[in-house]
Design a protein around this motif. Structure first.
Motif, PDB file in Angstrom:
ATOM      1  N   THR A   1       0.873  -1.171   0.000  1.00 39.44           N
ATOM      2  CA  THR A   1       0.000   0.000   0.000  1.00 39.44           C
ATOM      3  C   THR A   1       0.909   1.219   0.000  1.00 39.44           C
ATOM      4  OG1 THR A   1      -1.654  -1.181   1.306  1.00 39.44           O
ATOM      5  CG2 THR A   1      -1.827   1.208   1.276  1.00 39.44           C
TER       6      THR A   1
ATOM      7  N   VAL B   1       1.097   5.610   0.478  1.00 40.54           N
ATOM      8  CA  VAL B   1       0.468   6.858   0.906  1.00 40.54           C
ATOM      9  C   VAL B   1       1.448   8.008   0.661  1.00 40.54           C
ATOM     10  CG1 VAL B   1      -1.052   5.774   2.607  1.00 40.54           C
ATOM     11  CG2 VAL B   1       1.211   6.577   3.307  1.00 40.54           C
TER      12      VAL B   1
ATOM     13  N   GLU C   1      -3.042   5.174   8.217  1.00 37.80           N
ATOM     14  CA  GLU C   1      -3.092   3.848   7.599  1.00 37.80           C
ATOM     15  C   GLU C   1      -2.587   2.768   8.556  1.00 37.80           C
ATOM     16  OE1 GLU C   1      -3.577   0.624   5.058  1.00 37.80           O
ATOM     17  OE2 GLU C   1      -4.556   2.581   5.131  1.00 37.80           O
TER      18      GLU C   1
ATOM     19  N   ARG D   1      -5.321   2.177  11.118  1.00 31.79           N
ATOM     20  CA  ARG D   1      -6.440   1.457  10.511  1.00 31.79           C
ATOM     21  C   ARG D   1      -6.121  -0.032  10.370  1.00 31.79           C
ATOM     22  NH1 ARG D   1      -7.664  -1.234   6.600  1.00 31.79           N
ATOM     23  NH2 ARG D   1      -5.724  -0.900   5.498  1.00 31.79           N
TER      24      ARG D   1
END
Length: 138
Positions: free
Chosen positions: A70, A72, A81, A84
């Motif tokens: 992922t 960002v 993130e 989460r």
């Protein structure tokens, strides 16, 4: 003393070559070296970089290694993130850009390491493409 030889060959204007041989016994008291697991597929990795091109290139490279990747664009987004994902499947590794506007990579890393709410503190690797922005845009 070790049953070896030392030699030198030299040619004026060309240089010299020094070489040696030595015999070593294997020690019975040595530990076996630790090695990384052969298959790292599925490792959960977060890429944090304000430069979109750098984010894309690094993410694609890590995905090719079969990492779950992922990306960002900022330190703040990274903290959100990580929080989460902490309850589901925490990140194992973070590739953190050192030089970012707002919260830089060092500050972000410090926040991550001090966050007691994270189920697992990921390993952080500091990276940078600072000063190469023009190269990456081409």
């Amino acid at each position: 003393m070790m049953g070896g030889n030392i030699s030198v060959t030299s040619q004026p204007g060309q240089g010299s070559t020094f070489s040696f041989t030595a015999g070593f016994d294997i020690s019975s008291g040595c530990e076996q070296p630790q090695t990384a697991p052969v298959d790292l597929a599925g490792l959960k990795v977060l890429v944090v970089d304000d430069n979109e091109a750098a984010r894309i290139v690094l993410s694609e490279m890590l995905t090719s290694f079969r990492f779950e990747t992922t990306a960002v664009e900022s330190g703040d987004a990274a903290l959100k993130e990580l929080a989460r994902a902490s309850a589901e499947k925490p990140y194992d590794l973070v590739f953190m850009d050192w030089k970012m506007p707002g919260m830089d990579g060092i500050s972000t890393s410090q926040h991550i390491k001090q966050d007691s709410k994270l189920a697992q503190v990921p390993l952080i690797i500091m990276i940078t493409a600072f000063g190469r922005e023009e190269i990456m845009r081409k």
